[in-house]
Design a protein around this motif. Structure first.
Motif, PDB file in Angstrom:
ATOM      1  N   GLY A  35       0.780  -1.225   0.000  1.00  0.00           N
ATOM      2  CA  GLY A  35       0.000   0.000   0.000  1.00  0.00           C
ATOM      3  C   GLY A  35       0.810   1.271   0.000  1.00  0.00           C
ATOM      4  N   GLN A  36       2.130   1.164   0.111  1.00  0.00           N
ATOM      5  CA  GLN A  36       2.985   2.349   0.124  1.00  0.00           C
ATOM      6  C   GLN A  36       3.268   2.815  -1.297  1.00  0.00           C
ATOM      7  N   TRP A  37       3.263   4.125  -1.484  1.00  0.00           N
ATOM      8  CA  TRP A  37       3.554   4.671  -2.801  1.00  0.00           C
ATOM      9  C   TRP A  37       4.990   4.354  -3.211  1.00  0.00           C
ATOM     10  N   VAL A  38       5.167   4.059  -4.476  1.00  0.00           N
ATOM     11  CA  VAL A  38       6.496   3.911  -5.062  1.00  0.00           C
ATOM     12  C   VAL A  38       6.750   5.199  -5.843  1.00  0.00           C
ATOM     13  N   TRP A  39       7.540   6.081  -5.262  1.00  0.00           N
ATOM     14  CA  TRP A  39       7.659   7.434  -5.775  1.00  0.00           C
ATOM     15  C   TRP A  39       8.406   7.473  -7.112  1.00  0.00           C
ATOM     16  N   ASN A  40       7.929   8.354  -7.990  1.00  0.00           N
ATOM     17  CA  ASN A  40       8.633   8.559  -9.255  1.00  0.00           C
ATOM     18  C   ASN A  40      10.080   8.974  -9.037  1.00  0.00           C
ATOM     19  N   GLU A  41      10.326   9.679  -7.942  1.00  0.00           N
ATOM     20  CA  GLU A  41      11.679  10.159  -7.665  1.00  0.00           C
ATOM     21  C   GLU A  41      12.630   9.052  -7.222  1.00  0.00           C
ATOM     22  N   GLY A  42      12.111   7.869  -6.939  1.00  0.00           N
ATOM     23  CA  GLY A  42      12.947   6.752  -6.526  1.00  0.00           C
ATOM     24  C   GLY A  42      13.423   5.922  -7.702  1.00  0.00           C
ATOM     25  N   THR A  43      13.800   4.691  -7.425  1.00  0.00           N
ATOM     26  CA  THR A  43      14.318   3.793  -8.452  1.00  0.00           C
ATOM     27  C   THR A  43      13.512   2.495  -8.472  1.00  0.00           C
ATOM     28  N   ALA A  95      -4.030 -12.933 -12.150  1.00  0.00           N
ATOM     29  CA  ALA A  95      -4.020 -11.525 -11.762  1.00  0.00           C
ATOM     30  C   ALA A  95      -4.828 -11.315 -10.492  1.00  0.00           C
ATOM     31  N   ALA A  96      -5.981 -11.985 -10.387  1.00  0.00           N
ATOM     32  CA  ALA A  96      -6.823 -11.845  -9.198  1.00  0.00           C
ATOM     33  C   ALA A  96      -6.112 -12.367  -7.958  1.00  0.00           C
ATOM     34  N   ALA A  97      -5.387 -13.465  -8.104  1.00  0.00           N
ATOM     35  CA  ALA A  97      -4.666 -14.026  -6.961  1.00  0.00           C
ATOM     36  C   ALA A  97      -3.575 -13.071  -6.476  1.00  0.00           C
ATOM     37  N   TRP A  98      -2.846 -12.442  -7.406  1.00  0.00           N
ATOM     38  CA  TRP A  98      -1.837 -11.455  -7.006  1.00  0.00           C
ATOM     39  C   TRP A  98      -2.489 -10.248  -6.341  1.00  0.00           C
ATOM     40  N   LEU A  99      -3.578  -9.756  -6.930  1.00  0.00           N
ATOM     41  CA  LEU A  99      -4.239  -8.576  -6.380  1.00  0.00           C
ATOM     42  C   LEU A  99      -4.792  -8.841  -4.983  1.00  0.00           C
ATOM     43  N   ALA A 100      -5.192 -10.069  -4.726  1.00  0.00           N
ATOM     44  CA  ALA A 100      -5.723 -10.408  -3.400  1.00  0.00           C
ATOM     45  C   ALA A 100      -4.665 -10.267  -2.320  1.00  0.00           C
ATOM     46  N   ARG A 101      -3.385 -10.258  -2.726  1.00  0.00           N
ATOM     47  CA  ARG A 101      -2.289 -10.143  -1.761  1.00  0.00           C
ATOM     48  C   ARG A 101      -1.869  -8.681  -1.550  1.00  0.00           C
ATOM     49  N   CYS A 102      -2.536  -7.765  -2.221  1.00  0.00           N
ATOM     50  CA  CYS A 102      -2.167  -6.347  -2.165  1.00  0.00           C
ATOM     51  C   CYS A 102      -3.230  -5.566  -1.406  1.00  0.00           C
ATOM     52  N   ILE A 103      -2.792  -4.608  -0.629  1.00  0.00           N
ATOM     53  CA  ILE A 103      -3.723  -3.785   0.130  1.00  0.00           C
ATOM     54  C   ILE A 103      -3.876  -2.430  -0.575  1.00  0.00           C
ATOM     55  N   PRO A 104      -4.948  -1.712  -0.299  1.00  0.00           N
ATOM     56  CA  PRO A 104      -5.150  -0.412  -0.951  1.00  0.00           C
ATOM     57  C   PRO A 104      -4.015   0.556  -0.622  1.00  0.00           C
ATOM     58  N   ALA A 105      -3.874   1.532  -1.506  1.00  0.00           N
ATOM     59  CA  ALA A 105      -2.815   2.519  -1.320  1.00  0.00           C
ATOM     60  C   ALA A 105      -3.010   3.298  -0.042  1.00  0.00           C
ATOM     61  N   ALA A 106      -1.913   3.582   0.639  1.00  0.00           N
ATOM     62  CA  ALA A 106      -1.965   4.376   1.861  1.00  0.00           C
ATOM     63  C   ALA A 106      -2.357   5.805   1.526  1.00  0.00           C
TER      64      ALA A 106
END
Length: 341
Positions: free
Chosen positions: A274-282, A330-341
Motif C-alpha cells: 500500500g505504500q507509494w512507489v515514488w517517481n523520484e525513486g528507483t 491476476a486476481a490471486a496477485w491482487l488479493a495479496r495487495c492492500i489499498p494505497a496508503a
C-alpha cells in the motif's frame, strides 16, 4: 585528411609519457604528461582512446592518491568515446572502494576533532587547516571522491560493467555510499542510483481498476520517472489499459535516444503493502514478493507532468511485456495487495 589508425598519435604519446613518469615516481614529469593528455584528448582518434583508456586504467594502482581521481575521469572520458568499459572498470572500482573507506575516515576524524559542517569534497586538494585537522591521506581520499564518482557513473552506464561487478559488490558499495551520505551530509545520488540499476529484472504490474496483470522485464532503468513512462508506453500504448499514450519520441528518449520530452502520468505506482512507489525513486524500491517485484498501478490522484527521458543519458534502458496474466492469476496477485496508503 586521411588518418592511418594503425599509427600512434599525440594522445598515446602523452599516455606513454605519463606512464613512464608515474613508474619513475617523478611528480613534475607526471604533471607534464597529464597536461599533454588533457591537450591532446579532444583530437584523439578512436583507436587512441580504445588503447589509452585501458592503459590508464591498468596504471591506476600506481598513480598517487592525489591524482587517481583525475586519471579515473580520463578513463571514463575514453569510455564515453568508445573504449571498452568492462576492460577499464576493475581498477576504477577498486579505487572507489578505497576512496569511500578513506572518506569515511575523513568524516570520523572531522567529528572527533570538533565536528561542524563537513567541507564539501573538491577535485582540488583541501586547504592546510583541513589537512592538519584530519590528516593528508583522508583528505586526499575525500577530494578524490567526486571525480571517481563521475568515472564510475560513466562505467555503470554499461550493462557489461554492472554484470561484471555483480549484485553483491554493487550492494556493498551502495551501503558505503549511503553511510557516507549520512555521516557527511553530502549527496552522492548519481552514484547511488547507478549502483541500484537492475538488469533483466522481472516485474509483475497489476492494474487495479481493470483487475488485469502483466509480466514484464526491465533493464537499465535509472529512476521511476523513466519506468513510469515506459509502463505507459507498453501497457497504454499496447491497448491493455487506459491512460496517456506516450508519443514515439517520449518512449524513445526513455530507451536509447538523447533528449527529454514532456509527458503526462497515467498511474500512481504503489507497492503491494500500500505504500507509494515514488517517481523520484528507483525500480529497486518496488517490493519483491515470491522472487518477483510486484507493482500495483492505481489511477493517478492528481495530474502529473515531467520531462520524459533517462536519468543516466548514456545508459540504454528498456521494458518489455512478456505475457498478459490469466484473469485468475491476476486476481490471486491482487488479493495479496492492500489499498494505497
Amino acid at each position: 585528411m586521411i588518418y592511418d589508425d594503425t599509427q600512434g598519435g599525440a594522445f598515446l604519446d602523452a599516455v606513454a609519457a605519463f606512464e613512464a613518469a608515474v613508474r619513475d615516481q617523478h611528480g613534475a614529469r607526471s604533471e607534464q604528461g597529464f597536461q599533454q593528455m588533457h591537450r591532446a584528448f579532444s583530437d584523439a582518434r578512436p583507436h587512441e582512446l580504445a588503447e589509452g583508456g585501458p592503459r590508464l586504467a591498468d596504471l591506476l594502482p600506481e598513480v598517487p592518491d592525489g591524482a587517481r581521481g583525475l586519471i579515473s575521469v580520463v578513463v571514463g572520458a575514453c569510455v564515453e568515446r568508445g573504449a571498452d568499459a568492462a576492460r577499464c572498470a576493475p581498477n576504477v572500482f577498486d579505487g572507489l572502494g578505497t576512496a569511500l573507506a578513506g572518506s569515511a575516515e575523513f568524516c570520523e576524524r572531522w567529528a572527533a576533532t570538533g565536528g561542524g559542517d563537513v567541507p564539501a569534497p573538491q577535485m582540488q586538494f583541501m586547504d592546510d587547516a583541513v589537512i592538519e585537522r584530519v590528516g593528508e591521506d583522508p583528505a586526499g581520499h575525500w577530494c578524490a571522491l567526486p571525480p571517481i564518482e563521475r568515472a564510475c557513473v560513466t562505467l555503470l552506464s554499461h550493462a557489461a560493467v554492472r554484470t561484471a561487478l555483480g549484485a553483491d559488490r554493487r550492494a556493498e558499495l551502495f551501503r558505503s555510499v549511503r553511510a557516507l551520505e549520512e555521516t557527511s551530509g553530502h549527496d552522492f545520488k548519481c552514484l547511488a542510483y547507478a549502483l541500484l540499476v537492475l538488469d533483466d529484472e522481472p516485474v509483475i504490474a497489476l492494474h487495479r481498476p481493470t483487475g488485469t496483470g502483466y509480466a514484464l522485464r526491465m533493464t537499465g532503468i535509472g529512476d521511476n520517472f523513466q519506468l513510469h513512462t515506459l509502463l505507459a508506453d507498453v501497457l497504454v500504448g499496447g491497448g491493455h489499459v487506459p491512460g496517456h499514450v506516450p508519443s514515439a519520441q517520449e518512449a524513445a528518449v526513455c530507451r536509447d535516444q538523447p533528449g527529454q520530452v514532456d509527458t503526462v502520468g497515467s498511474f500512481n505506482l504503489v507497492g503491494p503493502d500500500g505504500q507509494w512507489v515514488w517517481n523520484e525513486g528507483t525500480p529497486s524500491d518496488i517490493p519483491v514478493v515470491d522472487g518477483v517485484r510486484l507493482l500495483v498501478l492505481d489511477p493517478p490522484p492528481y495530474r502529473r507532468m515531467w520531462p520524459a527521458g533517462r536519468f543516466f543519458p548514456h545508459m540504454t534502458g528498456d521494458l518489455t511485456l512478456e505475457r498478459v496474466l490469466a484473469p485468475e492469476e491476476a486476481a490471486a496477485w491482487l488479493a495479496r495487495c492492500i489499498p494505497a496508503a
